[in-house]
Scaffold this active site. Sequence first.
Site, PDB file in Angstrom:
ATOM      1  N   GLU A  89       4.618 -12.814 -21.477  1.00 44.20           N
ATOM      2  CA  GLU A  89       5.454 -12.739 -20.269  1.00 44.20           C
ATOM      3  C   GLU A  89       5.770 -14.111 -19.704  1.00 44.20           C
ATOM      4  OE1 GLU A  89       3.567 -10.405 -17.180  1.00 44.20           O
ATOM      5  OE2 GLU A  89       1.675 -11.475 -17.356  1.00 44.20           O
TER       6      GLU A  89
ATOM      7  N   HIS B  21       0.817  -1.220   0.000  1.00 43.70           N
ATOM      8  CA  HIS B  21       0.000   0.000   0.000  1.00 43.70           C
ATOM      9  C   HIS B  21       0.844   1.261   0.000  1.00 43.70           C
ATOM     10  CE1 HIS B  21      -3.403  -2.495   1.845  1.00 43.70           C
ATOM     11  NE2 HIS B  21      -3.507  -2.416   0.541  1.00 43.70           N
TER      12      HIS B  21
ATOM     13  N   ASP C  90       8.109  -9.813 -15.957  1.00 44.14           N
ATOM     14  CA  ASP C  90       7.872 -11.219 -15.643  1.00 44.14           C
ATOM     15  C   ASP C  90       8.653 -12.136 -16.566  1.00 44.14           C
ATOM     16  OD1 ASP C  90       6.224 -11.659 -13.375  1.00 44.14           O
ATOM     17  OD2 ASP C  90       4.640 -10.569 -14.429  1.00 44.14           O
TER      18      ASP C  90
ATOM     19  N   ARG D 277      -3.089  -1.362 -14.781  1.00 42.31           N
ATOM     20  CA  ARG D 277      -3.009  -2.506 -13.848  1.00 42.31           C
ATOM     21  C   ARG D 277      -4.258  -2.509 -12.972  1.00 42.31           C
ATOM     22  NH1 ARG D 277       2.849  -1.004 -13.871  1.00 42.31           N
ATOM     23  NH2 ARG D 277       4.026  -2.873 -14.391  1.00 42.31           N
TER      24      ARG D 277
ATOM     25  N   ARG E 275      11.507 -11.992  -9.095  1.00 45.57           N
ATOM     26  CA  ARG E 275      11.664 -10.550  -9.286  1.00 45.57           C
ATOM     27  C   ARG E 275      11.640  -9.774  -7.979  1.00 45.57           C
ATOM     28  NH1 ARG E 275       6.241  -8.835 -12.586  1.00 45.57           N
ATOM     29  NH2 ARG E 275       6.563  -6.742 -11.795  1.00 45.57           N
TER      30      ARG E 275
ATOM     31  N   CYS F 189       5.248  -3.291 -22.591  1.00 43.36           N
ATOM     32  CA  CYS F 189       4.724  -2.589 -21.410  1.00 43.36           C
ATOM     33  C   CYS F 189       5.494  -2.918 -20.143  1.00 43.36           C
ATOM     34  CB  CYS F 189       3.242  -2.861 -21.213  1.00 43.36           C
ATOM     35  SG  CYS F 189       2.891  -4.559 -20.788  1.00 43.36           S
TER      36      CYS F 189
ATOM     37  N   ARG G  23      -5.746  -4.207 -18.330  1.00 45.84           N
ATOM     38  CA  ARG G  23      -5.291  -5.569 -18.073  1.00 45.84           C
ATOM     39  C   ARG G  23      -6.205  -6.198 -17.025  1.00 45.84           C
ATOM     40  NH1 ARG G  23       0.641  -6.746 -15.881  1.00 45.84           N
ATOM     41  NH2 ARG G  23      -0.201  -5.962 -13.920  1.00 45.84           N
TER      42      ARG G  23
HETATM   43  C1  PEP Z   1       5.567  -7.246 -16.815  1.00 47.01           C
HETATM   44  O1  PEP Z   1       5.541  -8.339 -16.240  1.00 47.01           O
HETATM   45  O2  PEP Z   1       6.501  -6.875 -17.532  1.00 47.01           O
HETATM   46  C2  PEP Z   1       4.454  -6.288 -16.627  1.00 47.01           C
HETATM   47  C3  PEP Z   1       4.364  -5.195 -17.346  1.00 47.01           C
HETATM   48  O3  PEP Z   1       3.532  -6.547 -15.685  1.00 47.01           O
HETATM   49  P1  PEP Z   1       3.737  -6.417 -14.115  1.00 47.01           P
HETATM   50  O4  PEP Z   1       5.021  -5.699 -13.880  1.00 47.01           O
HETATM   51  O5  PEP Z   1       2.540  -5.698 -13.605  1.00 47.01           O
HETATM   52  O6  PEP Z   1       3.760  -7.860 -13.707  1.00 47.01           O
HETATM   53 MG    MG Z   2       3.719  -9.100 -15.472  1.00 48.70          MG
END
Ligand code: PEP
Ligand code: MG
Length: 591
Positions: free
Chosen positions: A432, A192, A456, A299, A466, A503, A335
């Site tokens: 991804e 948050h 991802d 998102r 990550r 993205c 998304r």
């Molecule tokens: C990604 O995985 O590159 C992506 C854009 O989505 P998120 O970072 O929200 O998982």
């Molecule tokens: Mg992602």
Amino acid sequence: MSRRLVGVAAAPGRARGIAHWIVHDLPPVPHRTIGAGEVEREIARFEVARERACEQIAQLRRVTARQIGEIEAKIFDPQLLMLEDPELVDGTVSYIRENFLSAERAFDWRLLEFRFRFLDSAHHMVVDRLADLQDIRFRVLSDLHDGLGVDLAVPDQPAVLLFRELTPSFAVGLDPERVLGVLTMGGTRAAHSAIIARTLDIPAVVGIGTDLEQVAEGTSVIMDGGSGRVIVDPTEEEIEAYERLVTHLKLRQETRDEGAAGPNYTKDKVRIRLAANLDAPDGVRAAVRAGAEGVGLFRSEFLVIGRRVIPDEDEQYQAYRTVVEAFPEHDVTLRTFDIGGDKFPLFLDMQSEENPYLGWRAIRVCLDRPDLFRSQLRAAVRAGAHGALKLMIPFVISLEELLRTREMLQEVIASIPEESGDRGIPLGVMVETPAVVETLDLLAPYIDFASLGTNDLTQYVLAADRGNVRLAHLADPLHPALFRMYHRIRETATQSDVDVTVCGDLPTDPIGLAALIGLGYRQFSIPASSFPVVREIVRSVSTSDLRQLCDSLRDRTITAEIRAPLADYVEAALPADTASAVHLSVGVTGR
Ligand code: PEP
Ligand code: MG
């Protein structure tokens, strides 16, 4: 000699300033027992402190709703619910009554039990819950015990604030005029407090770990919340380079603000489309101001994490519609909920998993919970009637998931024909997972577009979580395996006639952007705060030079051999006053 730290990039933007620690760990609560005659008085003290804490949080919630947004304000709901939870309240009262503990001791013990229970669940979600617990602990105990002596004062001079853990209620109180940036030992990007930092436009790097403890009060730091890098005790040269970058970007921004942003072209006149990534509907203002050509990644899960009840269809519809209407001339790519991984709503009973990033996440959750998914699809279809909305599915691995989603989407459209508009809703996938990379040509006939999620894809291809800061140096999105994959994805997309955007965060790194342009990508979706740097680089590079360079890098076996020539190219291409600074700021050599 300066030192470098790496954490999780939680809120973009850069800052240079003096480090100031905010320590809101309360000192240990003294062990105090009471006599039988004092029991009722202690219970009354606890009740008063608890009620006051509820009032303060409710007030904070109101202020947050007014100043930041209703969605952000809801992050205080779990705290209010905790303070009313009979297990917590009755448990505390019984410790006072049966064990003759003082109010503060009884409450602290009860909270400690909650804490152990959360930790036991080994669930990523506990990070947020622990911050909530810390918040209410702080409030109730400081009320019960004025003399706990905690210094929460923000210094008079603007500073970079350092925390062990940034709690939501402290985060909403951060004043962007006085807080240059935030560095924390714990926390995740989805916490948050990170969401609040992004909304307040305060750069933040979280999850730095115990290395942050080595940064002494008053040390000079430079931080980049977009890349998760921090320079501690920068050299004169690093400071100068940083200042040049900031001045340059500010000038650019001012010049651009005066005229229309206009489309972006490379030096050899190739059009590059820059759309924005949004974490919450309130982010649209910054995206419009940055000159974004639509939204390439909204998102939507940030509407649901930390919520006790599913936001109803109307609330979602309003949120999606706000974003769609902010971009009457451009596409908005919504998304579908990417929950799981490190993002957990409270209304779903998500069991603790050994490997949440390989677990019940995103489209898997949505298809298993058609009630949840259908309400999102209905809200999206209705919002789509007000603009050019596209839907994108995260974490896809198979055609079945795609076909099932399309089927549900069509059922929803058929069920509300009068609210569906007449544009149709294009459906695309995030690229991804390695599975989608390998089968993109097979999926192509079934999708309207694709979007490369480098964040991802990097963790899945390199088998490096990550969220694990220890592995940050391994998880380089320009590893040869990924570099070759980006090339193959681009080739397949062209041959299969699939429109592809990027993205993930890679294009916010100048070297990454140069690589992607060289590999043929022309559409990017990035956070609003990354627009100035990305624009600058787009305008300075030539696609044909970069294509040639990237062609020669596909047989490189180590990451540095890919990064270094691209870094040299970017540095030479940029105007002299920005080159070294960009180099420094994003830590070209630091990965
Ligand atoms: C990604 O995985 O590159 C992506 C854009 O989505 P998120 O970072 O929200 O998982
Ligand atoms: Mg992602």
